[in-house]
Design a protein around this motif. Structure first.
Motif, mmCIF file in Angstrom:
data_model
loop_
_atom_site.group_PDB
_atom_site.id
_atom_site.type_symbol
_atom_site.label_atom_id
_atom_site.label_comp_id
_atom_site.label_asym_id
_atom_site.label_seq_id
_atom_site.Cartn_x
_atom_site.Cartn_y
_atom_site.Cartn_z
ATOM 1 N N TYR A 4 0.766 -1.037 -0.087
ATOM 2 C CA TYR A 4 -0.096 0.081 -0.026
ATOM 3 C C TYR A 4 0.806 1.266 0.003
ATOM 4 O O TYR A 4 1.916 1.375 0.596
ATOM 5 N N LYS A 5 0.382 2.112 -0.712
ATOM 6 C CA LYS A 5 1.074 3.511 -0.911
ATOM 7 C C LYS A 5 -0.096 4.672 -0.435
ATOM 8 O O LYS A 5 -1.115 4.781 -0.904
ATOM 9 N N ARG A 7 -1.117 8.519 0.100
ATOM 10 C CA ARG A 7 -1.068 9.618 -0.847
ATOM 11 C C ARG A 7 -2.037 10.642 -0.136
ATOM 12 O O ARG A 7 -3.196 10.485 0.315
ATOM 13 N N PHE A 26 5.049 4.957 -10.920
ATOM 14 C CA PHE A 26 5.598 5.527 -9.548
ATOM 15 C C PHE A 26 6.798 6.250 -9.826
ATOM 16 O O PHE A 26 7.603 6.053 -10.437
ATOM 17 N N TYR A 87 11.275 3.993 -2.988
ATOM 18 C CA TYR A 87 9.666 3.959 -3.274
ATOM 19 C C TYR A 87 9.356 3.225 -1.920
ATOM 20 O O TYR A 87 9.531 2.005 -1.959
ATOM 21 N N SER A 88 8.511 3.843 -0.942
ATOM 22 C CA SER A 88 8.192 3.416 0.370
ATOM 23 C C SER A 88 6.795 2.883 0.211
ATOM 24 O O SER A 88 5.722 3.904 -0.211
ATOM 25 N N LEU A 89 6.607 1.638 0.727
ATOM 26 C CA LEU A 89 5.354 1.143 0.688
ATOM 27 C C LEU A 89 4.880 0.762 2.102
ATOM 28 O O LEU A 89 5.825 0.315 2.787
ATOM 29 N N TYR A 102 0.804 10.205 6.187
ATOM 30 C CA TYR A 102 1.327 10.285 4.762
ATOM 31 C C TYR A 102 -0.137 10.552 3.954
ATOM 32 O O TYR A 102 0.055 10.658 2.725
ATOM 33 N N CYS A 110 -5.233 6.040 -0.327
ATOM 34 C CA CYS A 110 -4.121 4.980 -0.102
ATOM 35 C C CYS A 110 -4.286 4.086 -1.647
ATOM 36 O O CYS A 110 -5.409 3.575 -1.878
ATOM 37 N N GLU A 170 7.145 -1.463 6.718
ATOM 38 C CA GLU A 170 7.482 -0.806 5.202
ATOM 39 C C GLU A 170 7.999 -2.052 4.587
ATOM 40 O O GLU A 170 8.780 -2.776 4.800
ATOM 41 N N ARG A 172 9.958 -1.770 0.751
ATOM 42 C CA ARG A 172 10.542 -0.805 0.004
ATOM 43 C C ARG A 172 11.040 -1.373 -1.480
ATOM 44 O O ARG A 172 11.484 -2.732 -1.757
#
Length: 444
Positions: A4-5, A7, A26, A87-89, A102, A110, A170, A172
């Protein structure tokens, strides 16, 4: 695995993030743009201890060599940190702190990714992925790490954080170069709307991404708790999923035309190629629409794009029915038949009793094959329509029958050992001394 990211942000950031999803990309920033000042912190204490030990065992000269290795490793770390992106998830979608930090205090959204699809182009773009390890102190590297390559070296540099960050869970993705990276167009599986997200932004996301098979959720605070739950707000079973699956009727004018992406290949942002199967013959305007959609949403940053279109049912994929290439500008070439040529083939008339008909709509020289009986003899009449400046023509071959593997074989006079066999499914196969080289669909 799903990742998941989160935003969120003002209208400008929201627009940028939505465009990134729309264009299947991304953005991996450099480490110094992240919110943890301790990113990429690595200690050398153990390496120094090992160096001193080798000094006592092997003498000063050996220790100097090891010291040179240490300096070289530092240089490698420093150079990597200057260019790679992170790129962090997260592995969770319902952590209240992640939504607060975040996703703009729950005003954002998200993104749910299928990790396998997200990493599908890892070999073409140099992607490294791993779970972040949380520790009380930074990692120490050793002499053994001097020879580390690939994923292990990247993990030493970017795979550790303080235990205070452990709640983030996290995962990555580290890219060879910071910046924008494409991912498979089916990688996004869900979008979660924060409890404070403006309604107009929710509607904007749904309208922009409809037809892509994405499940949308609203986050909801569970009464009398600090926990959050997701509530589905659309039903994928009842929605049409047409993203890169059809050319719509409003474009083709002949109904929805099914398409299938067979293969995609990237050469970083230098060029890209894509092979596509189309259900039926389309006109040049439809090819142009599809080509611009592919360039804009799959290869937005590629300097050159090469698109190859094949007709469904084409047994010979050596020549594309049409190509649509972007070098400086879009150039479309139709190698196979157009609808006008097909219409002429359908209206072809031959002399004699027609026993069977087969269509060869896929080659650069389209044709129609007629098995004909005339004066108690068998003939194969091959009709070629008008194409470019050539006139229509007809090739007539007298046939001689025999059997081969229980099927009827039809020979005719030629210098290449060529012959025909009618398959059990009714299709006509063309053979030469080297075996089968073409199969034609029976005209039903």
């Amino acid at each position: 695995m799903l990742v998941y990211k989160y935003r969120g942000g003002d209208e400008k950031v929201f627009k940028r993030d939505l465009e990134s999803i729309q264009n299947n990309r991304f953005f991996a920033p450099k480490f110094d743009l992240l919110n943890d000042p301790c990113e990429t912190l690595v200690c050398t204490d153990r390496l120094i201890q090992q160096t001193k030990f080798f000094t006592r065992i092997f003498g000063k000269n050996k220790a100097e060599n090891i010291s040179e290795f240490e300096n070289a490793l530092h240089n490698v770390f420093d150079e990597k940190k200057k260019i790679f992106g992170i790129y962090s998830l997260s592995k969770t979608y319902n952590d209240e702190l992640l939504w607060a930090h975040y996703a703009n205090s729950h005003k954002g959204f998200c993104i749910e990714f299928d990790l396998e699809k997200l990493l599908e182009y890892e070999n073409q773009f140099g992607l490294y992925s791993f779970d972040v390890v949380y520790k009380e102190s930074p990692p120490n590297y050793t002499i053994k790490d001097i020879n580390s390559k690939g994923n292990l070296l990247i993990q030493i540099i970017a795979g550790y954080k303080s235990k205070r960050w452990e709640y983030e869970k996290e995962f990555r993705i580290v890219t060879d170069f910071a910046g924008s990276t494409p991912y498979h167009f089916n990688a996004v599986k869900g979008i979660y709307f924060g409890v404070n997200m403006p309604e107009e932004q929710k509607l904007k996301i749904i309208e922009t991404l409809k037809g892509r098979g994405i499940q949308f959720y609203e986050m909801n605070q569970i009464p009398k708790t600090y926990k959050f739950e997701r509530i589905p707000i659309n039903d994928l079973k009842t929605e049409s999923y047409d993203y890169f699956k059809i050319i719509p009727n409003k474009v083709s004018k002949i109904g929805d035309v099914k398409i299938k992406i067979l293969e995609i290949e990237y050469f970083r942002n230098i060029k890209g190629t894509v092979n596509i199967e189309i259900e039926k013959i389309i006109d040049e305007n439809s090819i142009k629409w599809l080509a611009n959609k592919i360039k804009g949403e799959l290869f937005k940053e590629s300097e050159r794009v090469f698109i190859f279109l094949y007709l469904k049912g084409d047994f010979n994929k050596s020549i594309a029915w049409a190509t649509a290439h972007f070098s400086k500008e879009l150039e479309i070439i139709i190698n196979g038949p157009t609808n006008k040529v097909i219409e002429e083939l359908q209206n072809a008339v031959v002399d004699g009793e027609i026993l069977s008909i087969w269509n060869d709509y896929y080659s650069a020289i389209p044709s129609k094959y007629f098995l004909v009986k005339r004066n108690d003899k068998l003939f194969m009449n091959v009709y070629f329509p008008v194409k470019d400046n050539a006139k229509s023509s007809e090739l007539i071959e007298e046939l001689y029958t025999s059997t081969q593997n229980g099927l009827t074989r039809y020979d005719y006079e030629n210098h290449h050992g060529e012959y025909y066999i009618i398959e059990k499914n009714g299709n006509l196969s063309l053979y030469s001394e080297n075996g089968k080289f073409k199969e034609l669909l029976i005209n039903i």
